[in-house]
Design an enzyme around this catalytic site. Sequence first.
Site, PDB file in Angstrom:
ATOM      1  N   SER B 137       0.775  -1.218   0.092  1.00 31.32           N
ATOM      2  CA  SER B 137       0.097  -0.024   0.133  1.00 31.32           C
ATOM      3  C   SER B 137       0.691   1.307  -0.108  1.00 31.32           C
ATOM      4  O   SER B 137       1.717   1.438  -0.813  1.00 31.32           O
ATOM      5  CB  SER B 137      -1.154  -0.107   1.106  1.00 31.32           C
ATOM      6  OG  SER B 137      -1.945   0.846   1.062  1.00 31.32           O
ATOM      7  N   ASP B 291      -8.791  -5.291  -5.700  1.00 30.80           N
ATOM      8  CA  ASP B 291      -8.589  -4.067  -4.983  1.00 30.80           C
ATOM      9  C   ASP B 291      -9.430  -2.894  -5.230  1.00 30.80           C
ATOM     10  O   ASP B 291      -9.396  -2.629  -6.428  1.00 30.80           O
ATOM     11  CB  ASP B 291      -7.056  -3.901  -4.809  1.00 30.80           C
ATOM     12  CG  ASP B 291      -6.586  -2.626  -3.975  1.00 30.80           C
ATOM     13  OD1 ASP B 291      -7.321  -1.781  -3.642  1.00 30.80           O
ATOM     14  OD2 ASP B 291      -5.579  -2.959  -3.611  1.00 30.80           O
ATOM     15  N   HIS B 320      -7.767  -5.173  -1.199  1.00 30.50           N
ATOM     16  CA  HIS B 320      -6.544  -4.303  -1.004  1.00 30.50           C
ATOM     17  C   HIS B 320      -5.747  -5.115   0.332  1.00 30.50           C
ATOM     18  O   HIS B 320      -4.525  -5.185   0.188  1.00 30.50           O
ATOM     19  CB  HIS B 320      -7.118  -3.130  -0.343  1.00 30.50           C
ATOM     20  CG  HIS B 320      -5.709  -2.045  -0.272  1.00 30.50           C
ATOM     21  ND1 HIS B 320      -4.865  -1.819  -1.243  1.00 30.50           N
ATOM     22  CD2 HIS B 320      -5.191  -1.547   1.033  1.00 30.50           C
ATOM     23  CE1 HIS B 320      -3.874  -1.086  -0.600  1.00 30.50           C
ATOM     24  NE2 HIS B 320      -3.943  -0.953   0.678  1.00 30.50           N
TER      25      HIS B 320
END
Lengths: 345, 345
Positions: B137, B291, B320
């Site tokens: 991320s 995601d 995600h």
Amino acid sequence: MAQWKIDKEVDYEIFELGDLKLQKGMTLPNAKLAYKTFGRLNADKSNVILLLTYMASTHYDNQWVIREGGALDPSKYFIIIPNVFGNGLSSSPSNTPAPYNKARFPHVTYYDNIKAQHRLLTEKFGITKIKMVTGWSMAAAQTFHWAALYPDMVETICPTAGSAKTAKHNHVMLEGVKAALTADDSFKEGWYDDQPFKGLRAMGRVYAGWGFSQEFFRKEEYLELGYASVEDFIVGYWEQWFNLRDANNMVAMIRTWQSGDISDNELYNGDFRKALGAIKAKAIVMPGDCDLYFPPEDSAFEVEHMPNAELRPFRSSHGHFAGGSGLRQADVKFLDEAWRELLAS
Amino acid sequence: MAQWKIDKEVDYEIFELGDLKLQKGMTLPNAKLAYKTFGRLNADKSNVILLLTYMASTHYDNQWVIREGGALDPSKYFIIIPNVFGNGLSSSPSNTPAPYNKARFPHVTYYDNIKAQHRLLTEKFGITKIKMVTGWSMAAAQTFHWAALYPDMVETICPTAGSAKTAKHNHVMLEGVKAALTADDSFKEGWYDDQPFKGLRAMGRVYAGWGFSQEFFRKEEYLELGYASVEDFIVGYWEQWFNLRDANNMVAMIRTWQSGDISDNELYNGDFRKALGAIKAKAIVMPGDCDLYFPPEDSAFEVEHMPNAELRPFRSSHGHFAGGSGLRQADVKFLDEAWRELLAS
């Protein structure tokens, strides 16, 4: 007490429902169903179309699809738009007298909406057949509910970007929207006098990520809609939209939406497949192929369990908004064709 | 003044950066980079792995992947976790003295983070080669930045569920998260003494819709994670997570995230394709296949423009969170294999 007003010409009728016993066990006193009709009911009452209203919208926002030469042609059809409870025109937190006002406005379900609309159609107009029921998003959910609750009355349905039963992910997404709205202290747990504008703006800003698709932003399509930047689109489209709404009305409609389920009633007792299977209407079910909160997989499941349904997804970067916003001409045309097909059948 | 505390044993080091001139034109006085190392640097300094920290996380949340027998084996590798600015351990709104504290904490970019981390590696440890940079991320974004800013130093990279340039949709999604947090009056535009818990909860509730996928909820996989219901998952996982964080720190990290772009610097002057093309590291780029805010299409574009990169998406309902949460064993294994492959190359 400030009452939130819709700054439009009053051009609609009110159908008085009296004291309405609701599905979840409360009474809505002197309940009112606001509606507008277009065109004329023909002699054998066979030309009825029901166009339903989506979240945070009224008939003012929906009537643009009704036009001569379009599928929903008022020179051919008698088209009724009943306003969903909570939208500020039908009974809502903003227009119901105390003690059922504001935060105390009771939980109204789609079932309650459809039962009230059914009374309008039968008691006021003597209608026994509906040629087509259609609508986008929350209005698609109402469309499914009509077909499941009155399978012998509804001939065709065209639900766009909506579901017959609110998915858990969709529920969570709405929790986020609601949390943003109610995080504003001015919301006062619903007992505000003046609108909690910070919360309404936050709600719009949260919705901004959900309404369209990743591709819409990747291709900068907000520019085509006339906005100068992403921020301009967030403020000018999303904050603007919710800024004009009453906060408690939003919460009431979200509650209706979250509890959506065509089988949660005495006909189907929670058996969702049975409810889908009971729908007799010829159906074209139209999800947006990249809708982030009504993903097409859920529509596919529904179609699979309906006896007379076709899955026909919008191919559109507009995500959820392909289903009825009118912002993308290809989507408008695609929907118009599906309507024509159903009406011709 | 309350300072937000992380209730863990202090087991990390501080690298003093002095007065740090930031990319966007402010100074962070007496800037501090908190880091932790695992294993031992070998004689020729060829066994370095950089594991970076994601949004709202510290090394405490990331170090679980470091274990003997795993790909990131501290008996073989010297593994450094530098904490991202804003996370409460490195310089952050919550720990920087006035007048640069709280709402006044300056805009720190990924560029600033990587430049500071580079100083740690070179000045403190004399490192000139990094075997692998990896992270999930926001940490994937830092990974891309490392590879673009120091192409001759970084041998391999494994960015998971992140991007080299923050997509516009991702920006909008973060605007919603931030709007929910800051709608709470207790936030006081950043000048609170006590945390705005209502806003932190709202932020968690908004995030709850984004983190996993529609399928995750369709299959009720929160039950497998030990939660009793959707609401239990929202409270116990999402509200819990953000409830422990400092609000200004969250805003600071979101600002870093939103301005992410490996080409926004003197090397590439905004030419994104040029920056991607300059990455020499062998790369396995690992988006989550569903995601919702780092869609695999953006990773595919990146890989297409990188000379030595492979696209290897997680096939996972965790969206995600496939990229590094550690919640789904199949994802953990899939990532471990990619790491092994890169480290063996």
